[in-house]
Design an enzyme around this catalytic site. Sequence first.
Site, mmCIF file in Angstrom:
data_model
loop_
_atom_site.group_PDB
_atom_site.id
_atom_site.type_symbol
_atom_site.label_atom_id
_atom_site.label_comp_id
_atom_site.label_asym_id
_atom_site.label_seq_id
_atom_site.Cartn_x
_atom_site.Cartn_y
_atom_site.Cartn_z
ATOM 1 C CG HIS A 8 -0.181 0.007 2.523
ATOM 2 N ND1 HIS A 8 0.424 1.131 3.056
ATOM 3 C CD2 HIS A 8 0.071 -0.987 3.415
ATOM 4 C CE1 HIS A 8 1.000 0.853 4.196
ATOM 5 N NE2 HIS A 8 0.807 -0.447 4.441
ATOM 6 N N GLY A 9 0.275 2.386 -0.393
ATOM 7 C CA GLY A 9 0.982 3.659 -0.373
ATOM 8 C C GLY A 9 1.297 4.113 1.041
ATOM 9 C CD GLU A 10 4.871 8.671 3.182
ATOM 10 O OE1 GLU A 10 6.111 8.605 3.203
ATOM 11 O OE2 GLU A 10 4.242 9.722 2.887
ATOM 12 C CD1 TRP A 13 -0.756 7.101 12.300
ATOM 13 C CD2 TRP A 13 -0.625 5.024 13.126
ATOM 14 N NE1 TRP A 13 -1.612 7.034 13.366
ATOM 15 C CE2 TRP A 13 -1.558 5.768 13.893
ATOM 16 C CE3 TRP A 13 -0.396 3.700 13.453
ATOM 17 C CZ2 TRP A 13 -2.241 5.217 14.976
ATOM 18 C CZ3 TRP A 13 -1.079 3.150 14.523
ATOM 19 C CH2 TRP A 13 -1.992 3.896 15.279
ATOM 20 C CD GLN A 20 0.371 2.306 9.230
ATOM 21 O OE1 GLN A 20 -0.537 3.049 8.919
ATOM 22 N NE2 GLN A 20 1.205 1.806 8.337
ATOM 23 N N GLY A 21 0.461 -2.354 12.291
ATOM 24 C CA GLY A 21 -0.144 -3.652 12.545
ATOM 25 C C GLY A 21 -1.571 -3.722 12.030
ATOM 26 N NE ARG A 57 -1.276 -0.421 6.946
ATOM 27 C CZ ARG A 57 -1.694 -1.042 8.050
ATOM 28 N NH1 ARG A 57 -2.815 -0.648 8.644
ATOM 29 N NH2 ARG A 57 -0.985 -2.033 8.575
ATOM 30 C CD GLU A 78 2.557 -5.536 8.432
ATOM 31 O OE1 GLU A 78 2.911 -6.742 8.423
ATOM 32 O OE2 GLU A 78 3.136 -4.639 7.788
ATOM 33 C CG ASP A 80 -2.272 -8.328 16.402
ATOM 34 O OD1 ASP A 80 -1.869 -7.231 16.862
ATOM 35 O OD2 ASP A 80 -3.253 -8.929 16.853
#
Length: 201
Positions: A8-10, A13, A20-21, A57, A78, A80
């Site tokens: 995903h893009g920036e 966070w 981010q998890g 995201r 992502e 955890d």
Amino acid sequence: MRLILLRHGETLWNTQKRLQGHDDSPLSQRGVAQAQAIAPSLRTLAPARVVSSDLGRARQTARLVGHGDAVLEPRLRELDMGAWTGRAKDELIASQPDDYAAWRAGRLTPAGGESWQQFTARIRDALADWVGRGGGDLLAIVHSGVVRAACNVLLGLAPHQILPVTPGTLTIFDFADGNAAAPRLEAYNLGAFTPDPDVAD
């Protein structure tokens, strides 16, 4: 067939180097630009199937690259990060350098988080499922950790051997020989923006 992984893009966070998890933040302006910049490459690759992590995201990135109808797959979330979710990378390195290094190497799990072994098993099962269905090239819109896990389970690379994945870049595995257990890495960190070796997950 090819397995095409798009990070995903920036996000906002990411700009703050916060982990981010399973939590989320929207794409930054740069993240939107990264997604828009990679879209022509995806049109050229023309994947037959598209799947995406169900986190916001990844869904936002999917829409920006023209695949808002991607199938949502929770198994492609992502890692955890438990109690470390939302923590700043720089703060963790300053206060817990040994723990942070052990976590990046897959040897430590933050309280309430997912171990590297649990995570890679989840990603292995999800990718094996989707690749095994056949039907042409597969695009999966995912996260940095998912790309690292894919390199681990498909190529045998250890976590510390894998360079960080820049947002909005492609990693491509080629299964042309028909061997799902031993694909060839065709591209890594391929994108329109300069690679960032210090990007946060």
